[in-house]
Scaffold this active site. Structure first.
Site, PDB file in Angstrom:
ATOM      1  N   ARG A 172       2.710   7.807  16.930  1.00  0.00           N
ATOM      2  CA  ARG A 172       3.599   8.936  17.237  1.00  0.00           C
ATOM      3  C   ARG A 172       4.721   8.458  18.143  1.00  0.00           C
ATOM      4  O   ARG A 172       4.520   7.592  18.993  1.00  0.00           O
ATOM      5  CB  ARG A 172       2.819  10.064  17.863  1.00  0.00           C
ATOM      6  N   LYS A 201       4.596  -6.481  12.218  1.00  0.00           N
ATOM      7  CA  LYS A 201       3.665  -6.772  11.120  1.00  0.00           C
ATOM      8  C   LYS A 201       3.936  -8.142  10.509  1.00  0.00           C
ATOM      9  O   LYS A 201       5.011  -8.395   9.971  1.00  0.00           O
ATOM     10  CB  LYS A 201       3.812  -5.665  10.054  1.00  0.00           C
ATOM     11  N   ARG A 259       0.850  -1.184   0.000  1.00  0.00           N
ATOM     12  CA  ARG A 259       0.000   0.000   0.000  1.00  0.00           C
ATOM     13  C   ARG A 259       0.896   1.247   0.000  1.00  0.00           C
ATOM     14  O   ARG A 259       2.042   1.195   0.361  1.00  0.00           O
ATOM     15  CB  ARG A 259      -0.915  -0.010   1.228  1.00  0.00           C
TER      16      ARG A 259
HETATM   17  C1  BTN Z   1       0.941  -3.763   2.496  1.00  0.00           C
HETATM   18  O1  BTN Z   1       1.049  -4.141   3.653  1.00  0.00           O
HETATM   19  O2  BTN Z   1       1.390  -2.674   2.133  1.00  0.00           O
HETATM   20  C2  BTN Z   1       0.260  -4.675   1.522  1.00  0.00           C
HETATM   21  C3  BTN Z   1       1.193  -5.732   1.059  1.00  0.00           C
HETATM   22  C4  BTN Z   1       0.563  -6.672   0.069  1.00  0.00           C
HETATM   23  C5  BTN Z   1       1.579  -7.632  -0.502  1.00  0.00           C
HETATM   24  C6  BTN Z   1       0.939  -8.698  -1.322  1.00  0.00           C
HETATM   25  S1  BTN Z   1       2.034 -10.037  -1.665  1.00  0.00           S
HETATM   26  C7  BTN Z   1       0.876 -10.691  -2.784  1.00  0.00           C
HETATM   27  C8  BTN Z   1       0.317  -9.527  -3.558  1.00  0.00           C
HETATM   28  N1  BTN Z   1       1.184  -9.177  -4.643  1.00  0.00           N
HETATM   29  C9  BTN Z   1       1.700  -7.961  -4.508  1.00  0.00           C
HETATM   30  O3  BTN Z   1       2.469  -7.421  -5.319  1.00  0.00           O
HETATM   31  N2  BTN Z   1       1.259  -7.397  -3.386  1.00  0.00           N
HETATM   32  C10 BTN Z   1       0.377  -8.275  -2.659  1.00  0.00           C
END
Ligand code: BTN
Length: 324
Positions: free
Chosen positions: A321, A180, A115
């Protein structure tokens, strides 16, 4: 690779004989595996072995382990070893018929997308990179909340595997002990009123080789964690079974979403809220909101108590923060 997956020591000669190639070709292939992030130990004069055994993904195993109703709606399920991004690959394929789904899993992504334009880093076989596409005849009314619902789908599947102490950071990062484990990227294409296709991409760390933690940390964002740490007895994960459980769980949520929306999941989301009561900063759309996180609204927004008023945030990147 299939031979080395057992984690045992294999001599260069036996690998070369088995594959009908020279020992120097084997040496080159080992170099290739290392470039995909696999830890391959070289034991002088004795051979090669993986740092740990690896259960390779197997489309037939995953398909056979799906929940019955999920199996019946499958258009296609592919496992690939290396791809740019499982979500990008699905986006290049035709959309599934409404009511059907299509999935791609990869052992390694050369350009995993996260994201907010971030990258998703993984090492070959160290986690799960899964994308699931579904077709909707009409746009579900609560579409923006689908991203939160997908996060709950991941939590449900991981809890069904035995994970405890999981939480969710708005909108859909799955955490254990503030680190995470998984992230979800939801992408929608097609006509805004329908028909449309939703691609849910999920990346999950099962374990974290040291070099991987470093590349993830370099990306910024949250500290990475691994599912194995959240399982009682730090059990090894059966990757194919977990992949089937994730697909079945996400599929059920996506299938029911047009009728049920996010409403039935709001309490479950709140029960896993990692941010409630914490000091947060949200960047998005050129704006910054700073305050104390106060849970989520029924519309999936993040509620933030700022001096003087409560604000509902619909989009943005949240940092705690005191953290970068
Ligand atoms: C995030 O936390 O920012 C989202 C990460 C999402 C990663 C997954 S891996 C499978 C799929 N293919 C990608 O290129 N992205 C998602």
């Amino acid at each position: 690779m299939r031979v080395l997956a057992d984690g045992r020591l294999h001599s260069g000669t036996s690998l070369a004989n088995g594959l009908g190639v020279t020992r120097s070709a084997i040496w080159k292939q080992i170099g290739g595996l290392r470039r995909l992030g696999l830890e391959v130990d070289t034991r002088a004069a004795r051979g090669y072995c993986l740092g740990r055994p690896l259960e390779l993904l197997d489309a037939r195993h995953i398909r056979a382990s799906l929940a019955t109703e999920c199996q019946a709606s499958c258009d296609d399920l592919q496992v690939v070893w290396v791809v740019d991004s499982t979500s990008s690959l699905l986006a290049r394929l035709p959309p599934p018929e409404p009511g059907k789904w299509r999935a791609v899993l990869a052992e390694y992504q050369t350009g995993g997308r996260g994201r907010h334009g971030r990258r998703w880093h993984s090492a070959f076989g160290s986690g799960l990179c899964l994308s699931l596409a579904v077709g909707f005849g009409e746009a579900p009314r609560d579409l923006p909340t689908l991203s939160l619902a997908a996060g709950i789908g991941v939590v449900r599947a991981l809890e069904a595997m035995g994970a405890r102490g999981l939480s969710v950071k708005w909108p859909n990062d799955v955490l254990f002990d503030q680190a995470k484990l998984a992230g979800v990227l939801v992408e929608v294409d097609g006509d805004s009123r329908g028909p449309l296709r939703v691609i849910v991409g999920m990346g999950l760390n099962l374990f974290l080789p040291t070099h991987l933690s470093q590349s993830i940390a370099a990306e910024g964002g949250l500290q990475p964690g691994a599912l194995e740490a959240a399982l009682p007895g730090r059990t090894r994960v059966a990757r194919n079974d977990l992949a089937a459980l994730l697909i079945s769980t996400l599929w059920r949520i996506l299938r029911d979403f047009p009728q049920s929306g996010f409403g039935p999941m709001v309490d479950e989301w709140r029960a896993h809220d990692a941010l409630a009561g914490r000091a947060v900063r949200i960047h998005g759309g050129g704006d910054t909101v700073t305050g104390i996180a106060a849970g989520i609204g029924a519309d999936g927004s993040l509620l933030v108590d700022t001096p003087g008023r409560r604000v509902a945030v619909f989009n943005g990147d949240v940092t705690l923060r005191g953290e970068p």
